[in-house]
Design a protein around this motif. Sequence first.
Motif, PDB file in Angstrom:
ATOM      1  N   ARG A  34       0.818  -1.213   0.000  1.00  0.00           N
ATOM      2  CA  ARG A  34       0.000   0.000   0.000  1.00  0.00           C
ATOM      3  C   ARG A  34       0.849   1.258   0.000  1.00  0.00           C
ATOM      4  O   ARG A  34       0.561   2.212  -0.720  1.00  0.00           O
ATOM      5  CB  ARG A  34      -0.955  -0.025   1.189  1.00  0.00           C
ATOM      6  N   GLU A  35       1.899   1.260   0.784  1.00  0.00           N
ATOM      7  CA  GLU A  35       2.762   2.442   0.835  1.00  0.00           C
ATOM      8  C   GLU A  35       3.502   2.633  -0.493  1.00  0.00           C
ATOM      9  O   GLU A  35       3.682   3.765  -0.947  1.00  0.00           O
ATOM     10  CB  GLU A  35       3.742   2.357   2.004  1.00  0.00           C
ATOM     11  N   LEU A  36       3.911   1.543  -1.120  1.00  0.00           N
ATOM     12  CA  LEU A  36       4.543   1.646  -2.439  1.00  0.00           C
ATOM     13  C   LEU A  36       3.549   2.154  -3.478  1.00  0.00           C
ATOM     14  O   LEU A  36       3.902   2.970  -4.329  1.00  0.00           O
ATOM     15  CB  LEU A  36       5.107   0.290  -2.878  1.00  0.00           C
ATOM     16  N   ALA A  37       2.319   1.687  -3.395  1.00  0.00           N
ATOM     17  CA  ALA A  37       1.290   2.153  -4.329  1.00  0.00           C
ATOM     18  C   ALA A  37       1.094   3.659  -4.195  1.00  0.00           C
ATOM     19  O   ALA A  37       1.004   4.374  -5.198  1.00  0.00           O
ATOM     20  CB  ALA A  37      -0.029   1.418  -4.072  1.00  0.00           C
ATOM     21  N   VAL A  38       1.041   4.151  -2.966  1.00  0.00           N
ATOM     22  CA  VAL A  38       0.897   5.599  -2.729  1.00  0.00           C
ATOM     23  C   VAL A  38       2.100   6.335  -3.301  1.00  0.00           C
ATOM     24  O   VAL A  38       1.951   7.348  -3.991  1.00  0.00           O
ATOM     25  CB  VAL A  38       0.734   5.904  -1.224  1.00  0.00           C
ATOM     26  N   HIS A  39       3.277   5.837  -3.026  1.00  0.00           N
ATOM     27  CA  HIS A  39       4.501   6.476  -3.522  1.00  0.00           C
ATOM     28  C   HIS A  39       4.506   6.541  -5.044  1.00  0.00           C
ATOM     29  O   HIS A  39       4.783   7.594  -5.631  1.00  0.00           O
ATOM     30  CB  HIS A  39       5.726   5.711  -3.017  1.00  0.00           C
ATOM     31  N   PHE A  40       4.189   5.430  -5.697  1.00  0.00           N
ATOM     32  CA  PHE A  40       4.195   5.396  -7.161  1.00  0.00           C
ATOM     33  C   PHE A  40       3.121   6.306  -7.746  1.00  0.00           C
ATOM     34  O   PHE A  40       3.329   6.939  -8.774  1.00  0.00           O
ATOM     35  CB  PHE A  40       4.025   3.962  -7.676  1.00  0.00           C
ATOM     36  N   PHE A  41       1.954   6.366  -7.102  1.00  0.00           N
ATOM     37  CA  PHE A  41       0.890   7.261  -7.562  1.00  0.00           C
ATOM     38  C   PHE A  41       1.300   8.721  -7.393  1.00  0.00           C
ATOM     39  O   PHE A  41       1.174   9.531  -8.307  1.00  0.00           O
ATOM     40  CB  PHE A  41      -0.411   6.985  -6.788  1.00  0.00           C
ATOM     41  N   GLU A  42       1.821   9.042  -6.228  1.00  0.00           N
ATOM     42  CA  GLU A  42       2.229  10.420  -5.930  1.00  0.00           C
ATOM     43  C   GLU A  42       3.294  10.916  -6.895  1.00  0.00           C
ATOM     44  O   GLU A  42       3.338  12.095  -7.244  1.00  0.00           O
ATOM     45  CB  GLU A  42       2.747  10.493  -4.486  1.00  0.00           C
ATOM     46  N   ASN A  43       4.136  10.011  -7.349  1.00  0.00           N
ATOM     47  CA  ASN A  43       5.216  10.371  -8.263  1.00  0.00           C
ATOM     48  C   ASN A  43       4.875  10.111  -9.730  1.00  0.00           C
ATOM     49  O   ASN A  43       5.764  10.064 -10.578  1.00  0.00           O
ATOM     50  CB  ASN A  43       6.499   9.634  -7.861  1.00  0.00           C
ATOM     51  N   ASN A  44       3.587   9.942 -10.007  1.00  0.00           N
ATOM     52  CA  ASN A  44       3.079   9.768 -11.372  1.00  0.00           C
ATOM     53  C   ASN A  44       3.675   8.567 -12.105  1.00  0.00           C
ATOM     54  O   ASN A  44       3.813   8.589 -13.325  1.00  0.00           O
ATOM     55  CB  ASN A  44       3.285  11.036 -12.200  1.00  0.00           C
ATOM     56  N   LEU A  45       4.026   7.541 -11.358  1.00  0.00           N
ATOM     57  CA  LEU A  45       4.529   6.322 -11.979  1.00  0.00           C
ATOM     58  C   LEU A  45       3.395   5.334 -12.242  1.00  0.00           C
ATOM     59  O   LEU A  45       3.518   4.470 -13.111  1.00  0.00           O
ATOM     60  CB  LEU A  45       5.602   5.680 -11.096  1.00  0.00           C
ATOM     61  N   LEU A  46       2.301   5.458 -11.462  1.00  0.00           N
ATOM     62  CA  LEU A  46       1.110   4.646 -11.659  1.00  0.00           C
ATOM     63  C   LEU A  46      -0.104   5.552 -11.687  1.00  0.00           C
ATOM     64  O   LEU A  46      -0.133   6.574 -10.988  1.00  0.00           O
ATOM     65  CB  LEU A  46       0.930   3.639 -10.513  1.00  0.00           C
ATOM     66  N   SER A  47      -1.094   5.155 -12.465  1.00  0.00           N
ATOM     67  CA  SER A  47      -2.367   5.876 -12.454  1.00  0.00           C
ATOM     68  C   SER A  47      -3.095   5.564 -11.144  1.00  0.00           C
ATOM     69  O   SER A  47      -2.700   4.651 -10.397  1.00  0.00           O
ATOM     70  CB  SER A  47      -3.231   5.432 -13.637  1.00  0.00           C
ATOM     71  N   PHE A  48      -4.166   6.284 -10.901  1.00  0.00           N
ATOM     72  CA  PHE A  48      -4.973   6.021  -9.713  1.00  0.00           C
ATOM     73  C   PHE A  48      -5.446   4.564  -9.716  1.00  0.00           C
ATOM     74  O   PHE A  48      -5.316   3.858  -8.720  1.00  0.00           O
ATOM     75  CB  PHE A  48      -6.180   6.968  -9.664  1.00  0.00           C
ATOM     76  N   GLY A  49      -5.985   4.114 -10.843  1.00  0.00           N
ATOM     77  CA  GLY A  49      -6.501   2.752 -10.937  1.00  0.00           C
ATOM     78  C   GLY A  49      -5.423   1.702 -10.730  1.00  0.00           C
ATOM     79  O   GLY A  49      -5.636   0.690 -10.057  1.00  0.00           O
TER      80      GLY A  49
END
Length: 93
Positions: A34-49
């Motif tokens: 979950r924390e990695l998902a937040v990090h990747f989203f915050e840094n525009n590496l992953l979309s919200f979905g």
Amino acid sequence: MPTQEEYRCEITLPKKIVSLLGLTQKELGVALKRELAVHFFENNLLSFGQARQMAEMPVWKFIIFLKDRKVPLHYDILEYEEDSQTIKKLIKK
């Protein structure tokens, strides 16, 4: 065992650090994803979905999760369309 569509990643952490977190081994794995998902989203590496999928959380829980970490949403039409397609596929099952 990971499926063909999954990738297994293993990391080693000092017991003292894990102990300070107060998490079981299973909880630690979930928390790290979950924390990695937040990090990747915050840094525009992953979309919200994509980040929500990685975090294995429903949309509204993930939104609250991001809010608790003071991470702003940047949810655009493309991401909405991706999520819409995912929903349609899930409904067909």
